[in-house]
Design a protein around this motif. Structure first.
Motif, PDB file in Angstrom:
ATOM      1  N   THR A 137      66.306  28.706 -22.931  1.00  0.00           N
ATOM      2  CA  THR A 137      66.079  28.261 -24.304  1.00  0.00           C
ATOM      3  C   THR A 137      65.989  29.467 -25.238  1.00  0.00           C
ATOM      4  OG1 THR A 137      64.910  26.309 -23.510  1.00  0.00           O
ATOM      5  CG2 THR A 137      64.553  26.938 -25.803  1.00  0.00           C
ATOM      6  N   ALA A 138      66.713  29.396 -26.344  1.00  0.00           N
ATOM      7  CA  ALA A 138      66.788  30.526 -27.272  1.00  0.00           C
ATOM      8  C   ALA A 138      66.628  30.028 -28.700  1.00  0.00           C
ATOM      9  CB  ALA A 138      68.122  31.252 -27.119  1.00  0.00           C
ATOM     10  N   ARG A 139      65.628  30.589 -29.370  1.00  0.00           N
ATOM     11  CA  ARG A 139      65.428  30.268 -30.790  1.00  0.00           C
ATOM     12  C   ARG A 139      64.922  31.524 -31.503  1.00  0.00           C
ATOM     13  NH1 ARG A 139      61.495  27.197 -28.148  1.00  0.00           N
ATOM     14  NH2 ARG A 139      62.432  25.201 -28.728  1.00  0.00           N
ATOM     15  N   ARG A 233      69.201  31.243 -35.060  1.00  0.00           N
ATOM     16  CA  ARG A 233      68.441  31.130 -36.303  1.00  0.00           C
ATOM     17  C   ARG A 233      68.594  29.756 -36.948  1.00  0.00           C
ATOM     18  NH1 ARG A 233      70.922  36.632 -38.968  1.00  0.00           N
ATOM     19  NH2 ARG A 233      70.423  38.051 -37.239  1.00  0.00           N
ATOM     20  N   PHE A 234      69.655  29.037 -36.585  1.00  0.00           N
ATOM     21  CA  PHE A 234      69.970  27.771 -37.236  1.00  0.00           C
ATOM     22  C   PHE A 234      69.773  26.568 -36.327  1.00  0.00           C
ATOM     23  CE2 PHE A 234      72.352  31.095 -39.354  1.00  0.00           C
ATOM     24  CZ  PHE A 234      72.073  30.856 -40.688  1.00  0.00           C
ATOM     25  N   MET A 235      69.809  26.778 -35.023  1.00  0.00           N
ATOM     26  CA  MET A 235      69.619  25.683 -34.077  1.00  0.00           C
ATOM     27  C   MET A 235      69.076  26.257 -32.777  1.00  0.00           C
ATOM     28  SD  MET A 235      73.646  24.947 -33.272  1.00  0.00           S
ATOM     29  CE  MET A 235      74.186  25.357 -34.959  1.00  0.00           C
ATOM     30  N   THR A 236      68.345  25.449 -32.041  1.00  0.00           N
ATOM     31  CA  THR A 236      67.828  25.891 -30.754  1.00  0.00           C
ATOM     32  C   THR A 236      68.925  25.766 -29.705  1.00  0.00           C
ATOM     33  OG1 THR A 236      65.611  25.138 -31.349  1.00  0.00           O
ATOM     34  CG2 THR A 236      66.044  25.525 -29.008  1.00  0.00           C
ATOM     35  N   LEU A 237      69.126  26.821 -28.952  1.00  0.00           N
ATOM     36  CA  LEU A 237      70.079  26.812 -27.853  1.00  0.00           C
ATOM     37  C   LEU A 237      69.335  26.506 -26.561  1.00  0.00           C
ATOM     38  CD1 LEU A 237      72.117  29.969 -28.885  1.00  0.00           C
ATOM     39  CD2 LEU A 237      72.927  27.597 -28.928  1.00  0.00           C
ATOM     40  N   HIS A 238      69.893  25.582 -25.782  1.00  0.00           N
ATOM     41  CA  HIS A 238      69.258  25.151 -24.543  1.00  0.00           C
ATOM     42  C   HIS A 238      70.143  25.510 -23.347  1.00  0.00           C
ATOM     43  CE1 HIS A 238      66.165  22.836 -26.651  1.00  0.00           C
ATOM     44  NE2 HIS A 238      67.120  22.399 -27.454  1.00  0.00           N
ATOM     45  N   PRO A 239      69.565  25.628 -22.165  1.00  0.00           N
ATOM     46  CA  PRO A 239      70.381  25.886 -20.973  1.00  0.00           C
ATOM     47  C   PRO A 239      71.494  24.847 -20.832  1.00  0.00           C
ATOM     48  CG  PRO A 239      68.066  26.153 -20.455  1.00  0.00           C
ATOM     49  CD  PRO A 239      68.121  25.585 -21.849  1.00  0.00           C
ATOM     50  N   GLY A 240      72.709  25.328 -20.641  1.00  0.00           N
ATOM     51  CA  GLY A 240      73.866  24.446 -20.553  1.00  0.00           C
ATOM     52  C   GLY A 240      74.621  24.284 -21.843  1.00  0.00           C
TER      53      GLY A 240
END
Length: 285
Positions: A137-139, A233-240
Motif C-alpha cells: 500500500t502506497a499513499r 498523491r492523488f490516489m492510494t495504490l494497493h498491492p496488485g
C-alpha cells in the motif's frame, strides 16, 4: 523471480520461469499471483525457498496458454505522453506534470490472446509500455526510495487504443482506452531484482513483421519512481494495482496520412528487455 499464470481463461494457475528457462508449477506453494501474494513477504520467501530447493515440478509448456501474470487487479493507472519521442511525433508540448487516466482491469488479457477491434473502429492503435505492479500500500510517498520499495515487479503491457473514440467522440479518453481486450499483459512479472534499473530498458513493437516502435525507458519524461510518487498523491495504490508508464514514439497516430491503423488479421508483436515478448492477432469484435 519470473512469475506467471498459465492455463485456460479463468482457470489460470501460478507458475515460475526458472533460470534455465523451465516452467515450474507453483500451486503447491501459493494459490495465485496477486496482490495478496505481493503483500505477504512470508509467502514470497516460501516461493524463493522452493526455487532454491529445486522442488517445484516442471510443467510442459506445449499447448499451454499464458495468462496475465497478475490476478484480481484493482486498478490500472495509465500515463499519457510520457516519452520525449512520443510528444515530439505528436507535436505537442512536453507536459509539466504526468498525464493520468484509468483503464479498467477487465481490459486485461494474456500476452498472446486475441485483440478485438471494436465495432465501428477505424483508428485502433498500438502502444508498447512498461507496466509497474504495486506490491504494498502506497499513499503520499516522499522519496524515490519509498516509491521503488513499493514495487512488486515489472511486466510488459500493450496499451491498445482507439484514437477516434479517444479524441473525437467527446469527453475524456476512457472510450478509446477501455474496449474489450485492450490491455494484453505479460508474459511474466519480473521481481525488482530481475530489473535493477527500470530506466534502461529497450521497448520494441512490430506490426506484421515491420518494426514500428524502438525506444528506451531512458527517454521517459517522468521516470518510474517519480510516477509512483506522483500517483500516490492523488490516489492510494494497493498491492496488485498497475501503472502503465507510457509509450515511446512510433504509434500509428504519429505517422503521416494515411495513418497505418490496425485491421483484422494484423499481427502485433512487442517486447521489453527482461520482460519477454507478446504476440497478438487482431480480429473484429
Amino acid at each position: 523471480m519470473k512469475l506467471l499464470r498459465v492455463g485456460p481463461v479463468g482457470a489460470e494457475r501460478p507458475a515460475l520461469l526458472d533460470e534455465e528457462g523451465a516452467l515450474r508449477d507453483l500451486t503447491s506453494v501459493v494459490d495465485d499471483v496477486d496482490g495478496r501474494l505481493f503483500a505477504d513477504r512470508a509467502a514470497l520467501e516460501r516461493v524463493r525457498a522452493a526455487v532454491g530447493a529445486r522442488i517445484l515440478p516442471v510443467l510442459d509448456p506445449t499447448g499451454l496458454r499464458t495468462g496475465p501474470p497478475v490476478a484480481r487487479i484493482g486498478k490500472i493507472v495509465c500515463v499519457g505522453l510520457n516519452y520525449h519521442s512520443h510528444a515530439a511525433e505528436l507535436r505537442v508540448r512536453v507536459p509539466s506534470e504526468p498525464v493520468l487516466f484509468l483503464k479498467a482491469a477487465d481490459t486485461v488479457v494474456g500476452p498472446d490472446d486475441t485483440v478485438l477491434i471494436p465495432r465501428g473502429s477505424e483508428k485502433t492503435d498500438w502502444e508498447v509500455e512498461l507496466a509497474v505492479v504495486i506490491g504494498r500500500t502506497a499513499r503520499y510517498l516522499d522519496t524515490d526510495e519509498e516509491a521503488l520499495a513499493a514495487v512488486a515487479g515489472y511486466t510488459l503491457a500493450h496499451d491498445v487504443s482507439e484514437r477516434a473514440f479517444q479524441m473525437e467522440r467527446g469527453g475524456q479518453w476512457d472510450k478509446g482506452k477501455n474496449c474489450e481486450t485492450f490491455n494484453p499483459l505479460g508474459p511474466w512479472l519480473a521481481t525488482p531484482d530481475e530489473i535493477p534499473d527500470p530506466q534502461s530498458l529497450r521497448l520494441r513493437l512490430w506490426v506484421n513483421g515491420t518494426l514500428k516502435q524502438d525506444g528506451t525507458t531512458a527517454d521517459q519524461i517522468f521516470p518510474v519512481a517519480e510516477l509512483i510518487r506522483y500517483v500516490s498523491r492523488f490516489m492510494t495504490l494497493h498491492p496488485g494495482d498497475i501503472i502503465n508508464t507510457g509509450t515511446p514514439g512510433g504509434v500509428a497516430l504519429g505517422h503521416p496520412e494515411p495513418k497505418p491503423y490496425l485491421r483484422a488479421g494484423d499481427v502485433v508483436e512487442l517486447e521489453i528487455d527482461g520482460l519477454g515478448r507478446q504476440r497478438q492477432v487482431l480480429k473484429e469484435a
